[in-house]
Design a protein around this motif. Structure first.
Motif, PDB file in Angstrom:
ATOM      1  N   PRO A  22       0.795  -1.240   0.000  1.00 30.57           N
ATOM      2  CA  PRO A  22       0.000   0.000   0.000  1.00 30.57           C
ATOM      3  C   PRO A  22       0.821   1.280   0.000  1.00 30.57           C
ATOM      4  N   ARG A  23       2.070   1.230   0.451  1.00 27.85           N
ATOM      5  CA  ARG A  23       2.876   2.453   0.463  1.00 27.85           C
ATOM      6  C   ARG A  23       3.167   2.961  -0.940  1.00 27.85           C
ATOM      7  N   PHE A  24       2.962   2.108  -1.959  1.00 35.13           N
ATOM      8  CA  PHE A  24       3.218   2.526  -3.336  1.00 35.13           C
ATOM      9  C   PHE A  24       1.977   3.119  -4.014  1.00 35.13           C
ATOM     10  N   LEU A  25       0.885   3.252  -3.280  1.00 30.35           N
ATOM     11  CA  LEU A  25      -0.306   3.883  -3.833  1.00 30.35           C
ATOM     12  C   LEU A  25      -0.157   5.401  -3.787  1.00 30.35           C
ATOM     13  N   ARG A  26      -0.791   6.071  -4.708  1.00 30.61           N
ATOM     14  CA  ARG A  26      -0.678   7.530  -4.823  1.00 30.61           C
ATOM     15  C   ARG A  26      -1.148   8.218  -3.545  1.00 30.61           C
ATOM     16  N   GLN A  27      -0.339   9.162  -3.056  1.00 28.45           N
ATOM     17  CA  GLN A  27      -0.708   9.899  -1.854  1.00 28.45           C
ATOM     18  C   GLN A  27       0.100  11.191  -1.733  1.00 28.45           C
ATOM     19  N   GLN A  28      -0.447  12.145  -0.996  1.00 28.40           N
ATOM     20  CA  GLN A  28       0.269  13.390  -0.710  1.00 28.40           C
ATOM     21  C   GLN A  28       1.067  13.189   0.566  1.00 28.40           C
ATOM     22  N   VAL A  29       2.348  13.588   0.506  1.00 31.18           N
ATOM     23  CA  VAL A  29       3.243  13.336   1.639  1.00 31.18           C
ATOM     24  C   VAL A  29       4.137  14.554   1.887  1.00 31.18           C
ATOM     25  N   PRO A  30       4.674  14.696   3.107  1.00 31.50           N
ATOM     26  CA  PRO A  30       5.702  15.714   3.346  1.00 31.50           C
ATOM     27  C   PRO A  30       6.948  15.384   2.532  1.00 31.50           C
ATOM     28  N   TYR A  31       7.547  16.407   1.898  1.00 28.64           N
ATOM     29  CA  TYR A  31       8.738  16.153   1.085  1.00 28.64           C
ATOM     30  C   TYR A  31       9.571  17.433   1.002  1.00 28.64           C
ATOM     31  N   PRO A  32      10.407  17.701   2.015  1.00 27.92           N
ATOM     32  CA  PRO A  32      11.257  18.895   1.977  1.00 27.92           C
ATOM     33  C   PRO A  32      12.335  18.756   0.896  1.00 27.92           C
ATOM     34  N   THR A  33      12.464  19.748   0.041  1.00 28.64           N
ATOM     35  CA  THR A  33      13.457  19.731  -1.034  1.00 28.64           C
ATOM     36  C   THR A  33      13.690  21.150  -1.510  1.00 28.64           C
ATOM     37  N   TYR A  34      14.854  21.378  -2.092  1.00 25.14           N
ATOM     38  CA  TYR A  34      15.124  22.672  -2.710  1.00 25.14           C
ATOM     39  C   TYR A  34      14.523  22.776  -4.103  1.00 25.14           C
ATOM     40  N   GLU A  35      14.042  21.675  -4.636  1.00 21.80           N
ATOM     41  CA  GLU A  35      13.465  21.712  -5.981  1.00 21.80           C
ATOM     42  C   GLU A  35      12.173  22.520  -5.974  1.00 21.80           C
ATOM     43  N   PRO A  36      11.939  23.334  -7.003  1.00 21.64           N
ATOM     44  CA  PRO A  36      10.730  24.163  -7.044  1.00 21.64           C
ATOM     45  C   PRO A  36       9.491  23.331  -7.357  1.00 21.64           C
ATOM     46  N   PRO A  37       8.317  23.855  -7.007  1.00 20.11           N
ATOM     47  CA  PRO A  37       7.075  23.162  -7.350  1.00 20.11           C
ATOM     48  C   PRO A  37       7.004  22.866  -8.851  1.00 20.11           C
TER      49      PRO A  37
END
Length: 203
Positions: A22-37
């Motif tokens: 189930p962890r491979f199903l689509r979901q919104q998660v926290p993800y700190p990164t320098y990459e822009p939206p």
């Protein structure tokens, strides 16, 4: 999310996710990164693809990746998008597994048995096709595994969702270790020319 898609050119049945963690199903998660939206980050070791949303969040999709020695790594752009693409094995694939891919060297028309599934995002570097793709799959069980010939596989509903969210020119970062912490690349050169004809495809 993984029910049937009857309105597609080739109506998609429901996706069998029963054999996938189930962890491979689509979901919104926290993800700190320098990459822009809007940036796509492919975390190969953990089998995730992130679409950066900003404010420390991302949409996370499970993926299948290339076998050892066949993985793509580095930075690219989505140089082309295709709905229900045609599939042609690369010459390397035919040479590596002639019995499997030799009969398919002429290509396979779009449809439910096409290995690329309903959508493909073509990765380019310096305006040239890398022959690596982000695409759907006929093998939902392979999400979370390293079984492909180098490309990045997604559940068919997930690749449709991603396709609808990102434009051509989107930056794609494929990592093999830690998430990237470098400034973003400059905007894509609008003069970059895309080929009119279908290029050979890996999967």
């Amino acid at each position: 999310m993984y029910g049937p898609h009857p309105d597609e050119a080739f109506p998609l049945p429901a996706t069998d996710i029963s054999k996938v963690d189930p962890r491979f199903l689509r979901q919104q998660v926290p993800y700190p990164t320098y990459e822009p939206p809007g940036t796509i980050v492919v975390d190969t070791p953990n089998r995730y693809l992130y679409l950066v949303q900003g404010d420390g969040m991302a949409l996370r999709y499970g993926i299948g990746v290339g076998k050892a020695g066949l993985e793509f790594a580095g930075e690219a752009r989505i140089g082309r998008k295709a709905q229900w693409p045609r599939w042609i094995p690369t010459s390397d694939m035919v040479a590596r597994e002639p019995e499997r891919y030799g009969p398919l060297a002429g290509g396979l028309d779009p449809g439910l048995t096409n290995p690329l599934g309903p959508r493909a995002l073509y990765l380019y570097q310096d305006g040239k096709d890398t022959l690596f793709r982000i695409h759907g799959t006929t093998e939902a069980w392979s999400i979370g595994k390293a079984v492909s010939s180098g490309c990045i596989r997604m559940f068919n509903p997930d690749v449709i969702d991603l396709y609808n969210r990102v434009p051509e020119g989107t930056r794609v970062v494929v990592i093999q270790a830690q998430p990237p912490m470098e400034p973003a690349m400059p905007p894509i050169d609008a003069s970059m020319q895309m080929p009119a004809e279908e290029a050979p495809l890996a999967f």
